[in-house]
Scaffold this active site. Structure first.
Site, short mmCIF file in Angstrom:
data_model
loop_
_atom_site.label_atom_id
_atom_site.label_comp_id
_atom_site.label_asym_id
_atom_site.label_seq_id
_atom_site.Cartn_x
_atom_site.Cartn_y
_atom_site.Cartn_z
N VAL A 153 -2.75 -17.16 -46.89
CA VAL A 153 -3.93 -16.53 -47.50
C VAL A 153 -5.16 -16.74 -46.62
O VAL A 153 -5.97 -15.84 -46.43
CB VAL A 153 -4.17 -17.06 -48.93
CG1 VAL A 153 -5.41 -16.42 -49.54
CG2 VAL A 153 -2.95 -16.79 -49.80
N TYR A 154 -5.27 -17.93 -46.06
CA TYR A 154 -6.37 -18.21 -45.12
C TYR A 154 -6.30 -17.26 -43.93
O TYR A 154 -7.31 -16.67 -43.53
CB TYR A 154 -6.29 -19.66 -44.66
CG TYR A 154 -7.35 -20.06 -43.65
CD1 TYR A 154 -8.64 -20.38 -44.06
CD2 TYR A 154 -7.05 -20.12 -42.28
CE1 TYR A 154 -9.61 -20.75 -43.14
CE2 TYR A 154 -8.01 -20.50 -41.36
CZ TYR A 154 -9.29 -20.81 -41.79
OH TYR A 154 -10.25 -21.17 -40.87
N ALA A 155 -5.10 -17.12 -43.36
CA ALA A 155 -4.93 -16.21 -42.23
C ALA A 155 -5.28 -14.78 -42.62
O ALA A 155 -5.95 -14.07 -41.86
CB ALA A 155 -3.49 -16.27 -41.70
N SER A 157 -7.38 -13.83 -44.87
CA SER A 157 -8.83 -13.72 -45.02
C SER A 157 -9.53 -13.62 -43.67
O SER A 157 -10.53 -12.90 -43.52
CB SER A 157 -9.37 -14.93 -45.81
OG SER A 157 -9.33 -16.13 -45.05
N LYS A 158 -9.00 -14.32 -42.67
CA LYS A 158 -9.62 -14.31 -41.35
C LYS A 158 -9.23 -13.06 -40.54
O LYS A 158 -10.03 -12.56 -39.75
CB LYS A 158 -9.25 -15.59 -40.58
CG LYS A 158 -9.82 -16.85 -41.21
CD LYS A 158 -11.34 -16.81 -41.31
CE LYS A 158 -11.92 -18.12 -41.82
NZ LYS A 158 -13.40 -18.13 -41.88
#
Length: 268
Positions: A153-155, A157-158
């Site tokens: 999810v972090y990836a 978002s980025k």
């Protein structure tokens, strides 16, 4: 930008980590600093400390909430006028397998890392356009280039942030606006956010990262990748079969296991 002297610089997540360091640096260059942060204790401590260097103001705001962004932006514009430089620095990471994420984990990550920079920019960009002057710096991540277990999810978002940020740069250029856009894609930084990460590739020093970001803004750099080897990621993804890329990045460099012992920043 060339010179930061007398410029008004707004940094989100500016009460800790590289945000705080960047604030100290811009004050040393003669800028006025405005900090947005959710942590009131850190915010007050940072404002008190950095006010000894130069004019510093702080606003507590939860950027995962659109209404708080809008109200705080209105207050900021009323008190300070046009913002010259916006640094979208605030971010979060959950750091676990996708199936372990709650719906709240997913929504909050996307709200803070992806939507908030868009919302905040939308508040201050019109003033820059009217003055035909300004700079927006978006702190993304090398995770926006490389998929990684326990960062799904972090990836995401980025990846989204990088696509939006560089599209915004092209729009400003196409519309002939004198507004720079810098996208920053660093590897892990030793600020506490990624505590527990084990990496063969050296983890970045926050002081050096902050200095490079401010220099990139001053020189109107388009993309700043750290370390330098990150510049070649998309090239190798394009020429190598995916199995070979996975083997080299995952097995040889060990990137796909860097999050195995992740703990993250401990809350006080």
């Amino acid at each position: 930008m060339n010179s930061l002297k007398n410029k008004k610089v707004l940094i989100t997540g500016g009460a800790s980590g590289i945000g705080r360091i960047m604030g100290r640096i811009v004050l040393g260059k003669g800028a006025e600093l405005i900090i947005w942060d959710i942590n009131l204790e850190n915010l007050n401590n940072t404002v008190n400390e950095l006010s000894k260097i130069g004019k510093t103001s702080g606003y507590q705001v939860d950027i995962s909430k659109l209404e708080e962004i809008k109200s705080t932006a209105e207050e900021t514009k009323t008190i300070h006028g046009k913002i010259d430089i916006l640094i979208n620095n605030a971010g979060i990471i959950v750091g676990k397998y996708f199936t372990e994420h709650t719906y709240r984990d997913i929504q909050t990550t996307m709200d803070i890392n992806t939507l908030a920079p868009m919302y905040i920019t939308n508040e201050f960009l019109p003033g820059m356009i009217e003055a035909n002057s300004g700079h927006i710096c978006n702190i993304a991540s090398s995770a926006g280039f490389i998929s990684n277990p326990k960062m799904s999810v972090y990836a995401a978002s980025k990846w989204a942030m990088i696509g939006w940020s560089d599209s915004l740069r092209l729009e400003m250029k196409q519309q002939k606006k004198n507004i720079g856009v810098t996208t920053v894609t660093p590897y892990y930084i030793s600020t506490g956010m990624f505590d527990g990460v084990k990496s063969l590739v050296p983890i970045l020093n926050p002081e050096k990262v902050a200095k490079k970001i401010i220099k990139a803004i001053e020189s109107n750099r388009i993309i700043l990748s750290m370390p330098w080897s990150m510049r070649f990621v998309r090239f190798f993804q394009g020429i190598f079969p995916i199995w070979l890329f996975d083997w080299f990045v995952g097995k040889i460099l060990g990137v796909y296991h860097t999050m195995d012992q992740f703990t993250g920043r401990k809350e006080k």
